[in-house]
Structures are given as structure tokens and as C-alpha cells.
Design a protein around this motif. Sequence first.
Motif, mmCIF file in Angstrom:
data_model
loop_
_atom_site.group_PDB
_atom_site.id
_atom_site.type_symbol
_atom_site.label_atom_id
_atom_site.label_comp_id
_atom_site.label_asym_id
_atom_site.label_seq_id
_atom_site.Cartn_x
_atom_site.Cartn_y
_atom_site.Cartn_z
ATOM 1 N N GLU A 39 -29.951 -1.301 -35.579
ATOM 2 C CA GLU A 39 -29.886 -1.065 -33.972
ATOM 3 C C GLU A 39 -28.363 -1.773 -33.504
ATOM 4 O O GLU A 39 -28.005 -1.330 -32.676
ATOM 5 N N ALA A 40 -28.448 -2.977 -33.994
ATOM 6 C CA ALA A 40 -26.912 -3.778 -33.547
ATOM 7 C C ALA A 40 -25.938 -3.218 -34.131
ATOM 8 O O ALA A 40 -24.821 -2.988 -33.410
ATOM 9 N N LEU A 41 -25.844 -2.616 -35.386
ATOM 10 C CA LEU A 41 -24.601 -1.797 -35.712
ATOM 11 C C LEU A 41 -24.202 -0.571 -35.186
ATOM 12 O O LEU A 41 -23.060 -0.372 -34.721
ATOM 13 N N LEU A 42 -25.305 0.194 -34.627
ATOM 14 C CA LEU A 42 -25.182 1.483 -33.894
ATOM 15 C C LEU A 42 -24.865 1.017 -32.264
ATOM 16 O O LEU A 42 -24.031 1.809 -31.734
ATOM 17 N N ARG A 43 -25.510 -0.079 -31.695
ATOM 18 C CA ARG A 43 -24.896 -0.599 -30.430
ATOM 19 C C ARG A 43 -23.583 -0.783 -30.544
ATOM 20 O O ARG A 43 -22.827 -0.271 -29.518
ATOM 21 N N ALA A 44 -22.889 -1.449 -31.402
ATOM 22 C CA ALA A 44 -21.607 -1.742 -31.522
ATOM 23 C C ALA A 44 -20.744 -0.601 -31.825
ATOM 24 O O ALA A 44 -19.704 -0.337 -31.124
ATOM 25 N N SER A 45 -21.238 0.478 -32.412
ATOM 26 C CA SER A 45 -20.660 1.762 -32.600
ATOM 27 C C SER A 45 -20.368 2.522 -31.303
ATOM 28 O O SER A 45 -19.561 3.032 -30.685
ATOM 29 N N LEU A 46 -21.723 2.515 -30.676
ATOM 30 C CA LEU A 46 -21.799 3.200 -29.089
ATOM 31 C C LEU A 46 -20.889 2.571 -28.254
ATOM 32 O O LEU A 46 -20.242 3.380 -27.309
ATOM 33 N N LEU A 47 -20.776 1.163 -28.164
ATOM 34 C CA LEU A 47 -19.773 0.426 -27.163
ATOM 35 C C LEU A 47 -18.556 0.868 -27.535
ATOM 36 O O LEU A 47 -17.727 0.945 -26.329
ATOM 37 N N ARG A 48 -18.223 0.720 -28.725
ATOM 38 C CA ARG A 48 -16.656 1.022 -28.822
ATOM 39 C C ARG A 48 -16.225 2.763 -28.671
ATOM 40 O O ARG A 48 -15.250 2.825 -28.118
ATOM 41 N N LEU A 49 -17.544 3.566 -29.025
ATOM 42 C CA LEU A 49 -16.916 4.904 -28.694
ATOM 43 C C LEU A 49 -16.852 4.902 -27.105
ATOM 44 O O LEU A 49 -15.896 5.820 -26.676
ATOM 45 N N THR A 50 -17.707 4.297 -26.596
ATOM 46 C CA THR A 50 -18.014 4.452 -24.761
ATOM 47 C C THR A 50 -16.446 3.802 -24.181
ATOM 48 O O THR A 50 -15.860 4.305 -23.440
ATOM 49 N N SER A 51 -16.078 2.613 -24.778
ATOM 50 C CA SER A 51 -14.711 2.088 -24.362
ATOM 51 C C SER A 51 -13.496 3.081 -24.747
ATOM 52 O O SER A 51 -12.784 3.158 -23.696
ATOM 53 N N TYR A 52 -13.441 3.608 -25.723
ATOM 54 C CA TYR A 52 -12.328 4.436 -25.908
ATOM 55 C C TYR A 52 -12.367 6.064 -25.213
ATOM 56 O O TYR A 52 -11.480 6.121 -24.520
ATOM 57 N N ALA A 53 -13.678 6.669 -25.296
ATOM 58 C CA ALA A 53 -13.694 7.955 -24.553
ATOM 59 C C ALA A 53 -13.633 7.625 -23.014
ATOM 60 O O ALA A 53 -13.017 8.640 -22.377
ATOM 61 N N GLY A 54 -14.092 6.431 -22.562
ATOM 62 C CA GLY A 54 -13.980 6.253 -20.868
ATOM 63 C C GLY A 54 -12.550 6.124 -20.509
ATOM 64 O O GLY A 54 -12.234 6.210 -19.327
ATOM 65 N N GLN A 55 -11.481 5.763 -21.459
ATOM 66 C CA GLN A 55 -10.068 5.438 -20.977
ATOM 67 C C GLN A 55 -8.981 6.642 -21.049
ATOM 68 O O GLN A 55 -8.127 6.260 -20.896
ATOM 69 N N LEU A 56 -9.564 7.757 -21.989
ATOM 70 C CA LEU A 56 -8.598 8.758 -21.967
ATOM 71 C C LEU A 56 -8.407 9.544 -20.863
ATOM 72 O O LEU A 56 -9.010 9.569 -19.772
ATOM 73 N N PRO A 57 -7.152 10.350 -20.734
ATOM 74 C CA PRO A 57 -6.974 10.846 -19.751
ATOM 75 C C PRO A 57 -7.882 11.941 -19.377
ATOM 76 O O PRO A 57 -8.436 12.631 -20.288
ATOM 77 N N SER A 58 -7.768 12.542 -18.132
ATOM 78 C CA SER A 58 -8.753 13.688 -17.523
ATOM 79 C C SER A 58 -8.329 14.947 -18.828
ATOM 80 O O SER A 58 -7.214 15.161 -18.919
ATOM 81 N N LEU A 59 -9.333 15.741 -18.999
ATOM 82 C CA LEU A 59 -9.161 17.055 -19.561
ATOM 83 C C LEU A 59 -8.683 18.137 -18.741
ATOM 84 O O LEU A 59 -9.001 18.247 -17.563
ATOM 85 N N ASP A 60 -7.632 19.079 -19.060
ATOM 86 C CA ASP A 60 -7.228 19.939 -18.624
ATOM 87 C C ASP A 60 -8.168 21.302 -18.422
ATOM 88 O O ASP A 60 -8.955 21.199 -19.736
ATOM 89 N N GLY A 61 -8.000 22.413 -17.777
ATOM 90 C CA GLY A 61 -8.658 23.675 -17.880
ATOM 91 C C GLY A 61 -10.204 23.295 -17.523
ATOM 92 O O GLY A 61 -10.528 22.585 -16.972
#
Length: 222
Positions: free
Chosen positions: A117-139
Motif C-alpha cells: 500500500e505504501a509503494l502504491l501510494r507513492a506511485s499514485l502521488l507521483r502520477l498525480t503530481s505529473y499529470a496535474g501539471q501538464l498543459p491543457s489538452l486540445d480538441g
Amino acid sequence: MARKPQKSVGADVVCEFLEVAWHQILYLRDLYPASVFGRRRMYGVIVRMCMHPEVASYIARALETVRECMLRREVDAIVFAVTNAPERTVEQYVFEVVLSERQGQGEFEDAFLLELEALLRASLLRLTSYAGQLPSLDGDPSFRILISTRRDGCERLAVHSAAKVNPLNWVEAKRNEKVEPPSHLLPINSFVSERVKLQLFAQCSTAVTASSAPKDAASLDW
């Protein structure tokens, strides 16, 4: 009551993580209005889950297939692809998962589940941090789920899907289909635990900058 075999429990835990991660991507990349997402606590953090019945059903049915393929060791990778036009993938999140062959006592100990659970939590937080900072999608963005498997796995998948009630229509992807160039690769997280191995990375058509790179999970304020 007898517990599930360890590989079955491992597949359940991984699929639960995939479900949360995919819903989080849908929310962070604005594929659907924020109003259709509900709050849920998972791995000790608040995540967003899409409440639209068709979206939730599609993801749940896809995960049933993913679980079956993992148990047969026919999965090389599971890909969550974001598109903004037919045949045009602009982002994809690749989950490479391996379940251990070890049988042991055929059970997952509580201590191991806490570690996982701790390992998956870290994976989820890193995914959230990355995806949340990407530019908006077009179309008009959408998404699809792909399973990377061998030829025999692909054929078996088609047969099993046809035999089910209300199945997903899995279609073999085109061999030359890739992320729209220029593509950029970003490792998000990886770990090797006693019974589960995970490697998670993203490919996108937007250059990765220092500001959009994942932060250390411990630095995130939830």
C-alpha cells in the motif's frame, strides 16, 4: 474461511490501484467535467472517481480482463491512452506489472499488504503530481485502454470476450500506431516488492520540463 491464493490477491490489489490511477488521470486531465467526480480516500489520500455510470462500467469491465490476463501471465503492459482525435494518441500512461510466481503459503501477510500500500501510494502521488501539471489538452479528448500481450494471449482474449455477457469489444491495435511525435518519455515510479513488480512511465507530445516533473511523494501536501 480459506484465503485467496497469493497471485489472485496480488492481481486484485494491482487492479484496485489501476482503477484509482485511471480515474485520477481522467480528473486531472479534464476529460470530463469536475462535477461528475466524487471524492474517495485511497492509500491515505483523497482521490477523485468518475461517477458517470458508463465510464465507471467501462473501466471496471476492462479491469476484469486485465485481472484474468495477469493471472495467466499474459500481460506485458497495460496502457491508458489519452486521445484528442481518432487514431491520435497524445498521452499514454504505461503500467508494466509482474506478479511473483512464488507460492509460499499461498497467502498475503498483513505486513506485506501494508508495504505494498505504501509503494502504491507513492506511485499514485507521483502520477498525480505529473499529470496535474501538464498543459491543457486540445480538441475533444477521450481515452482508451490497451493491453500489451502475446499473440496467443490476444487470440484467447478475443475468444473469452465473445463468450461473456456484455463484454468489451477488444480490438487488436495497429502495429505502427505510436504516440504522436515528438514523443517524450517520463519515468514516474518503479518498485520491486516481494511479490509485485511495477514500472510506471508516461509518454506525451508535450516536452517534460523541471516544473512538470514529479515531486517527491513526501513533499506533497494532501
